[in-house]
Design a protein around this motif. Structure first.
Motif, PDB file in Angstrom:
ATOM      1  N   ILE A 180      39.470  37.035  41.374  1.00 13.88           N
ATOM      2  CA  ILE A 180      40.402  37.255  42.476  1.00 13.88           C
ATOM      3  C   ILE A 180      41.128  36.210  42.831  1.00 13.88           C
ATOM      4  O   ILE A 180      40.519  35.059  43.230  1.00 13.88           O
ATOM      5  CB  ILE A 180      39.571  38.023  43.704  1.00 13.88           C
ATOM      6  N   SER A 181      42.436  36.269  42.784  1.00 14.62           N
ATOM      7  CA  SER A 181      43.372  35.140  43.190  1.00 14.62           C
ATOM      8  C   SER A 181      44.590  35.892  44.028  1.00 14.62           C
ATOM      9  O   SER A 181      44.958  37.141  43.845  1.00 14.62           O
ATOM     10  CB  SER A 181      43.918  34.426  41.892  1.00 14.62           C
ATOM     11  N   VAL A 224      39.173  42.496  36.128  1.00 16.11           N
ATOM     12  CA  VAL A 224      37.825  43.312  36.425  1.00 16.11           C
ATOM     13  C   VAL A 224      36.848  43.421  35.054  1.00 16.11           C
ATOM     14  O   VAL A 224      37.277  44.152  34.101  1.00 16.11           O
ATOM     15  CB  VAL A 224      38.287  44.689  36.839  1.00 16.11           C
ATOM     16  N   PRO A 225      36.040  42.685  34.809  1.00 14.30           N
ATOM     17  CA  PRO A 225      35.196  42.850  33.441  1.00 14.30           C
ATOM     18  C   PRO A 225      34.477  44.357  33.701  1.00 14.30           C
ATOM     19  O   PRO A 225      34.140  44.719  34.735  1.00 14.30           O
ATOM     20  CB  PRO A 225      34.089  41.622  33.597  1.00 14.30           C
ATOM     21  N   CYS A 226      34.703  44.891  32.417  1.00 18.76           N
ATOM     22  CA  CYS A 226      33.871  46.108  32.406  1.00 18.76           C
ATOM     23  C   CYS A 226      32.900  46.196  31.138  1.00 18.76           C
ATOM     24  O   CYS A 226      33.171  45.444  30.328  1.00 18.76           O
ATOM     25  CB  CYS A 226      34.691  47.440  32.465  1.00 18.76           C
ATOM     26  N   SER A 227      32.030  46.747  31.180  1.00 20.16           N
ATOM     27  CA  SER A 227      31.049  47.108  30.004  1.00 20.16           C
ATOM     28  C   SER A 227      31.158  48.228  28.986  1.00 20.16           C
ATOM     29  O   SER A 227      31.271  49.276  29.720  1.00 20.16           O
ATOM     30  CB  SER A 227      29.644  46.729  30.577  1.00 20.16           C
ATOM     31  N   ALA A 286      31.743  34.245  43.417  1.00 22.32           N
ATOM     32  CA  ALA A 286      32.750  33.186  43.428  1.00 22.32           C
ATOM     33  C   ALA A 286      32.059  31.850  43.310  1.00 22.32           C
ATOM     34  O   ALA A 286      32.936  30.876  43.241  1.00 22.32           O
ATOM     35  CB  ALA A 286      33.246  33.369  44.901  1.00 22.32           C
ATOM     36  N   SER A 287      30.903  31.781  43.685  1.00 16.25           N
ATOM     37  CA  SER A 287      30.282  30.265  43.451  1.00 16.25           C
ATOM     38  C   SER A 287      29.886  29.928  42.155  1.00 16.25           C
ATOM     39  O   SER A 287      29.376  28.633  41.983  1.00 16.25           O
ATOM     40  CB  SER A 287      29.015  30.182  44.397  1.00 16.25           C
ATOM     41  N   GLN A 338      49.467  40.458  48.136  1.00 20.68           N
ATOM     42  CA  GLN A 338      49.386  41.177  46.584  1.00 20.68           C
ATOM     43  C   GLN A 338      48.039  40.111  45.972  1.00 20.68           C
ATOM     44  O   GLN A 338      48.425  38.958  45.648  1.00 20.68           O
ATOM     45  CB  GLN A 338      50.269  41.318  45.867  1.00 20.68           C
ATOM     46  N   MET A 339      47.058  40.586  45.700  1.00 23.18           N
ATOM     47  CA  MET A 339      46.221  39.986  44.827  1.00 23.18           C
ATOM     48  C   MET A 339      46.154  40.315  43.375  1.00 23.18           C
ATOM     49  O   MET A 339      46.295  41.594  43.184  1.00 23.18           O
ATOM     50  CB  MET A 339      44.571  40.199  45.747  1.00 23.18           C
TER      51      MET A 339
END
Length: 580
Positions: free
Chosen positions: A100-101, A127-130, A92-93, A122-123
């Motif tokens: 996430i928002s 989701v990054p995936c490899s 997040a930093s 509701q967020m």
């Protein structure tokens, strides 16, 4: 997943909202590349975990600061949970779009009448995936593998990410596939026709493929990945398209956008620079804008992409040739990884350039809808540019047994006629605005030498372009004449027509007359231009016309006069001189 804050309220439910403990995705932002050691892990550890040596500088390892400024004591939590929390706050930093928002919130009533009400939030999360694609000799990734939760924990094979990625890779590798014929999807997520995905990517080369997939490439010497040159150019063209810049002005539009590096995506007072930075920071935003732009726009138009790709291929060939003589120490590692895919020599470059030309030809000939005039012009421009770039490279790039091994021009044009480029240009003979450029290329071919059939075919192409240009000019002239003939008739005083058995011939003194509009008429009024008087009888009547027999007679006399002049020996002599 909705991106609008006003949609999906009826489906809002806390049960469908993932908890933090269920959220499992890498710590890297879209601009950050995964570590090589992390990519080799295949146990059940959380991908949102951070190594302990990357923790914050708090003296107490059990205390961590959140982006909101609060400090939390997490020492009582399990070790894996502590790592997950550290990874969450570390991500997040980091700069870049948030993963996430908060999207929606509202008040809902439970299904049970006595259950009461509850608040629902509701967020939306990215989701990054490899995905790992190894060679057949790989011990771990000989079968393509995704690290998403569906594949790792729910044993879903193939997962949606593999199918999505291989669809786009197949689009580049199987470009010559007939779109009417179906592909056979395998249990691994890629079609059978792709055969070996690792081998297919190696043939194209990963960094070349990355440009076509609109993504950045991992730099082993850095922790983060800077935007590629292709993405920078594309983002600039997207901003230009949204700003209404015309294609002919694109090259001179905001050159600072391609050279400036902004530490923050927000540029106060400069909306274009802000949008440019946001497009580079967010791949999802860039994909969204790309899909919304018109397919014929410069930012997404495929012909410009092929032209840039050929330029990149030629640059890679030059870099490879230079590396054989002198390899800087700073690029030893990257050159080693490129060598894994194979040499970027003349053979590789010629194959890839031919593929680009073939793609353009297929886009012109196989399109579901006829190409627009701007698209046809862009296709011809790209083909001419590619041909000029190849013909201009009549040099030995590196060693080799034959000229075809050393010289790109000799391989594609100089030694044998393969129909390179001109076979595609045959579909675009209406683009005669490129005749002068093609003639310049012909001069280069005259210096370098080329097969007789290739030169003859190029000359025939230019001749057909000239013929098409002449026909078009004639058609335009006829259209203009037709438009003039459709002009409303002039209002003239009503004069009784002469008896049909008599023809009234004007005298020499009778000159052209100006018509006088009728008073009170509301129709458009036009003036007949005055023509110079002629000493020949009948010329004045021919100028007036009006559809009378007098005008017809004058016209017939003039036609007969012209015909007799053409039949004279003198006229024939002049004609022979012009032909000579």
């Amino acid at each position: 997943m909705s991106i609008s804050p006003t949609t999906g309220m009826s489906m809002l439910s806390l049960e469908g909202t993932p908890t933090m403990a269920q959220a499992r995705f890498p710590t890297q932002s879209p601009r950050t590349s995964p570590s090589m050691s992390g990519s080799e892990r295949h146990d059940d550890t959380n991908e949102w975990e951070e190594d302990e040596e990357e923790d914050d500088d708090d003296s107490d390892r059990g205390v961590i600061s959140s982006p909101s400024g609060f400090r939390y004591d997490i020492s009582q939590l399990p070790h894996k949970t502590q790592q997950m929390v550290r990874g969450l706050y570390h991500q997040a930093s980091t700069p870049g779009p948030p993963q996430i928002s908060l999207e929606l919130c509202g008040i809902k009533e439970e299904d049970d009448a006595e259950g009461g009400f509850f608040y629902a939030f509701q967020m939306q999360e990215t989701v990054p995936c490899s995905i790992r694609i190894g060679s057949k000799n790989s011990k771990t990734y000989s079968t393509p593998r995704c690290e998403c939760p569906d594949a790792r924990y729910r044993n879903q094979k193939p997962c949606k990410h593999l199918i999505w990625l291989f669809d786009r890779i197949s689009k580049q590798a199987l470009f010559d596939h007939d779109l009417e014929a179906s592909l056979t999807l395998t249990e691994y997520g890629y079609p059978e026709q792709l055969q070996d995905p690792f081998d297919q990517i190696s043939r194209i080369r990963l960094d070349i493929l990355a440009d076509d997939l609109h993504c950045d490439i991992f730099d082993p010497d850095n922790d983060t990945s800077d935007p590629s040159r292709s993405r920078i150019q594309e983002a600039r063209e997207m901003v230009a398209a949204l700003a209404g810049v015309q294609p002919q002005e694109l090259d001179t539009y905001r050159p600072d956008l391609g050279t400036s590096h902004y530490t923050s995506p927000i540029r106060r007072g400069d909306l274009e620079a802000t949008l440019f930075s946001l497009l580079l920071s967010s791949h999802s935003l860039s994909e969204w804008v790309r899909t919304e732009l018109e397919s014929s726009g410069p930012a997404v138009e495929p012909f410009r992409a092929m032209e840039r790709r050929v330029s990149r291929i030629l640059s890679e060939l030059k870099t490879y040739s230079s590396s054989l003589q002198n390899t800087p120490a700073t690029s030893v590692r990257s050159q080693k990884e490129k060598t894994v895919e194979g040499p970027r020599d003349v053979h590789w470059a010629a194959t890839q350039v031919q593929h680009c030309v073939r793609k353009i030809e297929l886009l012109v000939s196989r399109g579901s809808d006829p190409l627009s005039e701007p698209a046809r012009a862009s296709a011809a421009r790209s083909l001419v540019s590619i041909l000029k770039a190849v013909v201009s490279r009549n040099v030995d790039s590196h060693g080799g047994d034959t000229p075809n091994d050393r010289n790109l021009f000799m391989r594609l044009v100089g030694n044998h006629d393969t129909g390179f480029v001109y076979s595609a240009l045959e579909l675009l003979v209406d683009q005669s605005q490129f005749i002068e450029e093609l003639e310049g290329i012909m001069e280069l071919l005259g210096r370098h030498g080329a097969p007789t059939t290739y030169v003859a075919n190029m000359r025939g192409l230019i001749s057909r372009m000239r013929s098409h240009k002449a026909v078009r000019h004639a058609a335009n002239a006829g259209e203009s004449s037709g438009r003039r003939s459709q002009t409303p008739p002039m209002d003239e005083p009503q004069v009784p027509p002469p008896p049909p058995r008599f023809v009234q011939t004007p005298t020499e003194e009778e000159g052209p007359k100006r018509t006088t509009p009728v008073e009170g008429s509301n129709s458009p009024q036009f003036l007949t231009p005055e023509l110079p008087s002629s000493s020949r009888p009948g010329r004045g009547g021919a100028a007036r016309g009006g559809g009378s027999t007098r005008g017809a007679t004058a016209g017939s006399k003039r036609t007969a006069s012209l015909g007799s002049a053409q039949d004279s020996p003198r006229g024939s002599k002049k004609k022979r001189v012009r032909c000579a």
